[in-house]
Design a protein around this motif. Sequence first.
Motif, short mmCIF file in Angstrom:
data_model
loop_
_atom_site.label_atom_id
_atom_site.label_comp_id
_atom_site.label_asym_id
_atom_site.label_seq_id
_atom_site.Cartn_x
_atom_site.Cartn_y
_atom_site.Cartn_z
N THR A 60 0.81 -1.22 0.00
CA THR A 60 0.00 0.00 0.00
C THR A 60 0.85 1.27 0.00
OG1 THR A 60 -0.14 -0.01 2.44
CG2 THR A 60 -1.86 -1.18 1.23
N ARG A 61 2.18 1.08 0.10
CA ARG A 61 3.11 2.21 0.15
C ARG A 61 2.78 3.16 1.30
NH1 ARG A 61 3.94 3.77 -6.29
NH2 ARG A 61 4.69 1.70 -6.95
N SER A 62 2.42 2.57 2.42
CA SER A 62 2.10 3.36 3.61
C SER A 62 3.36 3.73 4.37
CB SER A 62 1.16 2.57 4.53
OG SER A 62 -0.04 2.23 3.87
N SER A 63 3.35 4.90 4.95
CA SER A 63 4.50 5.35 5.74
C SER A 63 4.53 4.64 7.10
CB SER A 63 4.42 6.86 5.96
OG SER A 63 5.43 7.28 6.86
N LEU A 64 5.73 4.27 7.52
CA LEU A 64 5.91 3.65 8.83
C LEU A 64 6.56 4.63 9.81
CD1 LEU A 64 7.16 0.07 7.84
CD2 LEU A 64 4.86 0.77 8.53
N LYS A 65 6.54 5.91 9.45
CA LYS A 65 7.17 6.91 10.28
C LYS A 65 6.31 7.21 11.51
CE LYS A 65 9.13 11.58 10.18
NZ LYS A 65 9.36 12.80 9.35
N ALA A 66 6.93 7.21 12.68
CA ALA A 66 6.25 7.55 13.92
C ALA A 66 6.43 9.03 14.21
CB ALA A 66 6.80 6.72 15.08
N ALA A 67 5.38 9.67 14.71
CA ALA A 67 5.47 11.09 15.07
C ALA A 67 6.56 11.27 16.12
CB ALA A 67 4.13 11.58 15.60
N ARG A 68 7.44 12.23 15.91
CA ARG A 68 8.59 12.42 16.80
C ARG A 68 8.17 12.58 18.26
NH1 ARG A 68 13.82 13.97 16.00
NH2 ARG A 68 13.41 14.26 13.76
N GLU A 69 7.11 13.37 18.48
CA GLU A 69 6.70 13.64 19.86
C GLU A 69 6.03 12.45 20.53
OE1 GLU A 69 3.44 15.28 17.12
OE2 GLU A 69 5.62 15.00 17.15
N GLU A 70 5.75 11.39 19.76
CA GLU A 70 5.06 10.22 20.32
C GLU A 70 5.98 9.01 20.47
OE1 GLU A 70 0.51 11.16 18.76
OE2 GLU A 70 1.64 9.49 17.90
N ARG A 71 7.25 9.17 20.22
CA ARG A 71 8.14 8.01 20.24
C ARG A 71 8.28 7.43 21.65
NH1 ARG A 71 12.75 10.27 15.95
NH2 ARG A 71 11.35 10.21 14.14
N GLY A 72 8.36 8.29 22.64
CA GLY A 72 8.43 7.81 24.03
C GLY A 72 7.16 7.09 24.42
N THR A 73 6.02 7.63 23.99
CA THR A 73 4.73 7.00 24.28
C THR A 73 4.61 5.66 23.57
OG1 THR A 73 3.74 9.20 24.47
CG2 THR A 73 2.24 7.35 24.27
N LEU A 74 5.10 5.59 22.33
CA LEU A 74 5.08 4.33 21.59
C LEU A 74 5.92 3.27 22.29
CD1 LEU A 74 5.25 5.27 17.80
CD2 LEU A 74 3.53 3.84 18.91
N LEU A 75 7.05 3.69 22.88
CA LEU A 75 7.89 2.76 23.62
C LEU A 75 7.11 2.16 24.80
CD1 LEU A 75 10.61 1.44 24.24
CD2 LEU A 75 11.23 3.50 25.53
N LEU A 76 6.44 3.02 25.56
CA LEU A 76 5.63 2.54 26.69
C LEU A 76 4.49 1.66 26.19
CD1 LEU A 76 4.93 2.58 29.70
CD2 LEU A 76 3.63 4.69 29.29
N LEU A 77 3.89 2.04 25.08
CA LEU A 77 2.79 1.28 24.51
C LEU A 77 3.25 -0.11 24.07
CD1 LEU A 77 -0.19 1.34 23.72
CD2 LEU A 77 0.46 2.45 21.58
N GLY A 78 4.43 -0.18 23.46
CA GLY A 78 4.95 -1.46 23.03
C GLY A 78 5.29 -2.38 24.18
N VAL A 79 5.94 -1.84 25.21
CA VAL A 79 6.31 -2.66 26.37
C VAL A 79 5.07 -3.15 27.12
CG1 VAL A 79 7.47 -2.64 28.61
CG2 VAL A 79 8.56 -1.56 26.65
N SER A 80 4.10 -2.26 27.31
CA SER A 80 2.88 -2.67 28.01
C SER A 80 2.11 -3.71 27.21
CB SER A 80 1.99 -1.46 28.31
OG SER A 80 1.57 -0.82 27.12
N THR A 81 2.09 -3.57 25.88
CA THR A 81 1.42 -4.55 25.03
C THR A 81 2.10 -5.91 25.14
OG1 THR A 81 0.73 -2.84 23.46
CG2 THR A 81 0.75 -5.09 22.65
N ALA A 82 3.42 -5.91 25.23
CA ALA A 82 4.15 -7.17 25.40
C ALA A 82 3.74 -7.87 26.69
CB ALA A 82 5.66 -6.90 25.40
N PHE A 83 3.63 -7.10 27.76
CA PHE A 83 3.27 -7.70 29.05
C PHE A 83 1.83 -8.19 29.06
CE2 PHE A 83 7.18 -5.86 30.60
CZ PHE A 83 7.56 -6.73 31.60
N VAL A 84 0.95 -7.52 28.31
CA VAL A 84 -0.44 -8.00 28.23
C VAL A 84 -0.48 -9.42 27.70
CG1 VAL A 84 -2.68 -7.71 27.13
CG2 VAL A 84 -1.45 -5.70 27.97
N GLY A 85 0.14 -9.62 26.53
CA GLY A 85 0.14 -10.94 25.91
C GLY A 85 0.88 -11.98 26.72
N LEU A 86 2.07 -11.62 27.19
CA LEU A 86 2.89 -12.58 27.93
C LEU A 86 2.20 -13.04 29.21
CD1 LEU A 86 6.38 -10.90 27.50
CD2 LEU A 86 5.76 -13.18 26.70
#
Length: 302
Positions: A60-86
Amino acid sequence: MTRSSSPANGLLFALASASLYGFNIVYARIASFAGASGSAIVVYRVFLMLVLVGIVAAVTRSSLKAAREERGTLLLLGVSTAFVGLCYLSSVAFIPVTVAAVVFYTFPILIVLASPFVEGTRLTPALLGVVALATLGVALVVGPAFGVLDWHGLALAFAASIATAIQFFAAARCCRTGIIAKTFWIHLLVFPTAALISLAAGQLAPPSALALAPFAVAMTIGGYIIGFVLQFVALGRITAVAAGIIYCAEPVVAALSSALILNETLAPLQVAGGALVLAAIIAKVLLDQRHLKDAPLVPIAD
């Protein structure tokens, strides 16, 4: 496509997604019986999701760029998502699916209790009543069988609930990054986190270990991936209130599936407790109706 263009289809997509999530945890328990750990399944399903998202982004040629101001939040979101599944998938190796589902579904109540401190919202008598109702329900579910329930399973299910609450608050602050990019970065962060935790726990088995229960593993991974996709499809077609109520079907599906597939049973008091928790969650969603009519449901990856 606008949210109002096909609400009936949206409800069906949401119900299908919730049902797949409910089946997902049942087959995770079956896989654990055969020796395929929940943490290993999480690692491989996240890897597969990354591959699929990468393919979709390329096509689809979609951008995978994350908003600069949200990178820290994305980090927390990714770690918390990992713990949910695990934590959630690992909990069913110690306790029945029905108990794990009810303990896990305390996360909406945790969000209510934490919201005054995180978002400055006010706790109303109605919300406190919902919290009391859900607390009573959990006590009824866990209480009668507490002596025979493995505390490891209860702790893991509750840890998944806490991680989901964190996930919700983080996701609410991550709205500038596109859906495909968000899905990619969340799973890219989940993958090493899940792999490291699985390795530390001595459960990072080679892919061949998944062959110990091929059907159960396929159902668990497939249920997660398809359920995750359908969840995003549904969110563009229905309101948060409608989606929230539909997703309350997940623990019900999990309980019914475990009874039919695993022959798990609950005492009458435990059934009543589960009904109270479900009622409390639905009541919470309805209380939010006047405030969240047009707000999107925050996506959960369990």
